[in-house]
Design an enzyme around this catalytic site. Structure first.
Site, PDB file in Angstrom:
ATOM      1  N   THR A   5      -6.103   7.077   7.396  1.00  0.00           N
ATOM      2  CA  THR A   5      -5.912   5.923   6.454  1.00  0.00           C
ATOM      3  C   THR A   5      -7.119   5.405   6.156  1.00  0.00           C
ATOM      4  O   THR A   5      -8.255   5.773   6.875  1.00  0.00           O
ATOM      5  CB  THR A   5      -5.063   4.784   7.401  1.00  0.00           C
ATOM      6  OG1 THR A   5      -4.836   3.750   6.266  1.00  0.00           O
ATOM      7  CG2 THR A   5      -5.854   4.307   8.394  1.00  0.00           C
ATOM      8  N   GLY A   6      -7.262   4.604   5.027  1.00  0.00           N
ATOM      9  CA  GLY A   6      -8.620   4.125   4.530  1.00  0.00           C
ATOM     10  C   GLY A   6      -9.121   4.721   3.265  1.00  0.00           C
ATOM     11  O   GLY A   6      -8.161   5.335   2.834  1.00  0.00           O
ATOM     12  N   ARG A  34      -6.636   9.183 -10.299  1.00  0.00           N
ATOM     13  CA  ARG A  34      -7.016   9.359  -8.945  1.00  0.00           C
ATOM     14  C   ARG A  34      -6.031   9.706  -8.082  1.00  0.00           C
ATOM     15  O   ARG A  34      -4.906   9.053  -8.000  1.00  0.00           O
ATOM     16  CB  ARG A  34      -7.749   8.113  -8.888  1.00  0.00           C
ATOM     17  CG  ARG A  34      -8.618   8.272  -7.356  1.00  0.00           C
ATOM     18  CD  ARG A  34      -7.729   7.829  -6.266  1.00  0.00           C
ATOM     19  NE  ARG A  34      -8.537   7.495  -5.020  1.00  0.00           N
ATOM     20  CZ  ARG A  34      -7.824   7.277  -3.663  1.00  0.00           C
ATOM     21  NH1 ARG A  34      -6.869   7.184  -3.727  1.00  0.00           N
ATOM     22  NH2 ARG A  34      -8.784   7.007  -2.559  1.00  0.00           N
ATOM     23  N   THR A  68       1.615   6.915   0.328  1.00  0.00           N
ATOM     24  CA  THR A  68       0.794   5.693   0.026  1.00  0.00           C
ATOM     25  C   THR A  68       0.931   5.599  -1.550  1.00  0.00           C
ATOM     26  O   THR A  68       1.306   6.390  -2.158  1.00  0.00           O
ATOM     27  CB  THR A  68      -0.802   6.111   0.505  1.00  0.00           C
ATOM     28  OG1 THR A  68      -1.500   4.818   0.188  1.00  0.00           O
ATOM     29  CG2 THR A  68      -1.379   7.079  -0.453  1.00  0.00           C
ATOM     30  N   THR A 121      -2.104   3.146   3.797  1.00  0.00           N
ATOM     31  CA  THR A 121      -1.332   4.107   3.929  1.00  0.00           C
ATOM     32  C   THR A 121      -0.646   4.223   5.364  1.00  0.00           C
ATOM     33  O   THR A 121      -1.190   4.059   6.393  1.00  0.00           O
ATOM     34  CB  THR A 121      -2.169   5.379   3.796  1.00  0.00           C
ATOM     35  OG1 THR A 121      -3.024   5.377   2.822  1.00  0.00           O
ATOM     36  CG2 THR A 121      -1.515   6.887   4.243  1.00  0.00           C
ATOM     37  N   SER A 176       0.754  -1.192   0.121  1.00  0.00           N
ATOM     38  CA  SER A 176      -0.115  -0.066   0.067  1.00  0.00           C
ATOM     39  C   SER A 176       0.711   1.369   0.096  1.00  0.00           C
ATOM     40  O   SER A 176       0.376   2.303   0.007  1.00  0.00           O
ATOM     41  CB  SER A 176      -0.876   0.214   1.233  1.00  0.00           C
ATOM     42  OG  SER A 176      -1.489  -1.266   1.496  1.00  0.00           O
TER      43      SER A 176
HETATM   44  N1  ASP Z   1      -5.853   6.854   2.020  1.00  0.00           N
HETATM   45  C1  ASP Z   1      -5.496   6.184   0.815  1.00  0.00           C
HETATM   46  C2  ASP Z   1      -6.140   6.591  -0.197  1.00  0.00           C
HETATM   47  O1  ASP Z   1      -7.434   6.810  -0.268  1.00  0.00           O
HETATM   48  C3  ASP Z   1      -5.556   4.701   0.806  1.00  0.00           C
HETATM   49  C4  ASP Z   1      -5.388   3.808   2.103  1.00  0.00           C
HETATM   50  O2  ASP Z   1      -5.285   4.387   3.567  1.00  0.00           O
HETATM   51  O3  ASP Z   1      -5.702   2.641   2.015  1.00  0.00           O
HETATM   52  O4  ASP Z   1      -5.424   6.919  -1.134  1.00  0.00           O
END
Ligand code: ASP
Length: 320
Positions: free
Chosen positions: A230-231, A207, A197, A179, A77
């Site tokens: 994160t997320g 994106r 990330t 991330t 990631s």
């Molecule tokens: N926050 C990150 C994104 O949306 C991805 C992640 O944390 O998994 O790119």
């Protein structure tokens, strides 16, 4: 600045929601220096700790910490070995903030192992905050960074497997390795933060997520504290999560209360996406080193280095 009690006596309680004024939880943690990062990345904290033990600056510690993950081919990631977008490009997003409120970021950066160091250079050596895509790459190469193929055989294999269905559906808690967002308070009491990330796996080409957006994936205000996310970045960007967290702490919330309220904003939102299908995790730290963590789903955890101990802690969450 008013402390919490002075704030409440001055009538600030009226600004807080009733539940917040009823039972004020005791803030977790406290003590400098400290480092905290998203997910169970004890090694990243170790690298930050090595800087902090030498009375180093928080900014150097966060950079050293997240670089561990950027260089790790098994972390799918972040950085090298990160999963590509749907067209097979590994595109990286990163940002950094120092104790003076300076900020640097790169988005859609390809072929560079350490986007966080490029973001730091943007912050320190240019009049700008953010560079993107081809321009960011040119800037990195002109400043001595080397071009690297970031798509490892492992990530390529996973991508080719995905191409068989080519269905974009973010997975909740991918290997508990999304991330990396990191916040550090050094022995001098100064805070810096970093976030880096490879973004959502198999995203549309072009994106950019929350992670390189100052105020979304990361925010630091040395008077108040810092926060990172994160997320699924779309939820974080719509609510400017990290900035919100810092502002909530400024108004008197503990880091934990701030995290819960910021997740509450997502949950109560009426966007086209149903939060139940997605994960977002927040970390917040105030100037005393008290921390908070909260996520939508079960499964978010974080690594905390404080009072000489480095350990993984499970976060509380909304969906029970
Ligand atoms: N926050 C990150 C994104 O949306 C991805 C992640 O944390 O998994 O790119």
């Amino acid at each position: 600045m008013l402390n919490r009690r002075e704030f409440l006596q001055a009538g600030g309680a009226a600004l807080l929601s009733p539940t917040l004024t009823e039972a004020l939880p005791i803030a977790e943690g406290g003590g400098l220096p400290m480092a905290i990062c998203t997910w169970d990345r004890l090694k990243a904290n170790e690298a930050a700790k090595a800087v902090l033990e030498k009375k180093g600056r928080a900014l150097d510690a966060v950079e050293a910490g997240v670089k561990v993950q950027e260089a790790d081919p098994n972390d799918t990631s972040v950085g090298y070995g990160g999963l590509p977008d749907r067209d097979g490009h590994v595109t990286l997003d990163a940002c950094i903030m120092d104790e003076k409120g300076n900020a640097g970021a790169v988005t859609y950066l390809e072929h560079i192992m350490h986007p966080i160091s490029v973001a730091r250079l943007v912050m320190e050596k240019t009049p700008h905050v953010m560079l993107s895509g081809a321009g960011a790459l040119r800037f990195a190469l002109a400043n001595g960074f080397k071009k690297t193929n970031l798509l490892t055989p492992q990530s390529e294999k996973i991508w080719k497997e995905w191409l068989k269905t080519a269905k974009y559906k973010p997975i909740v808690n991918v290997e508990r390795h999304d991330t990396i967002g990191m916040l550090v308070l050094d022995a001098q009491g100064d805070m810096s933060g970093a976030c880096t990330t490879s973004g959502m796996a198999f995203k549309l080409n072009g994106r950019v997520g929350d992670s390189p957006i100052i105020g979304a994936g990361l925010y630091v205000d040395n008077e108040v504290g810092g926060a990172c996310a994160t997320g699924v970045g779309e939820f974080v960007m719509r609510t400017l999560g990290s900035f919100l967290l810092v502002e909530l702490m400024r108004q008197g919330r503990t880091p934990q209360q701030a995290c819960e309220e910021a997740i509450g904003r997502i949950v109560k939102g009426k966007t086209k996406d149903d939060f139940r299908d997605f994960q977002v995790g927040y970390l917040a730290v105030n100037k005393k080193g008290e921390y908070g963590a909260y996520s939508i789903q079960q499964g978010f955890n974080f690594a905390l280095y404080q009072n000489g101990q480095n350990r993984v802690i499970e976060s509380d969450y909304w969906l029970k």
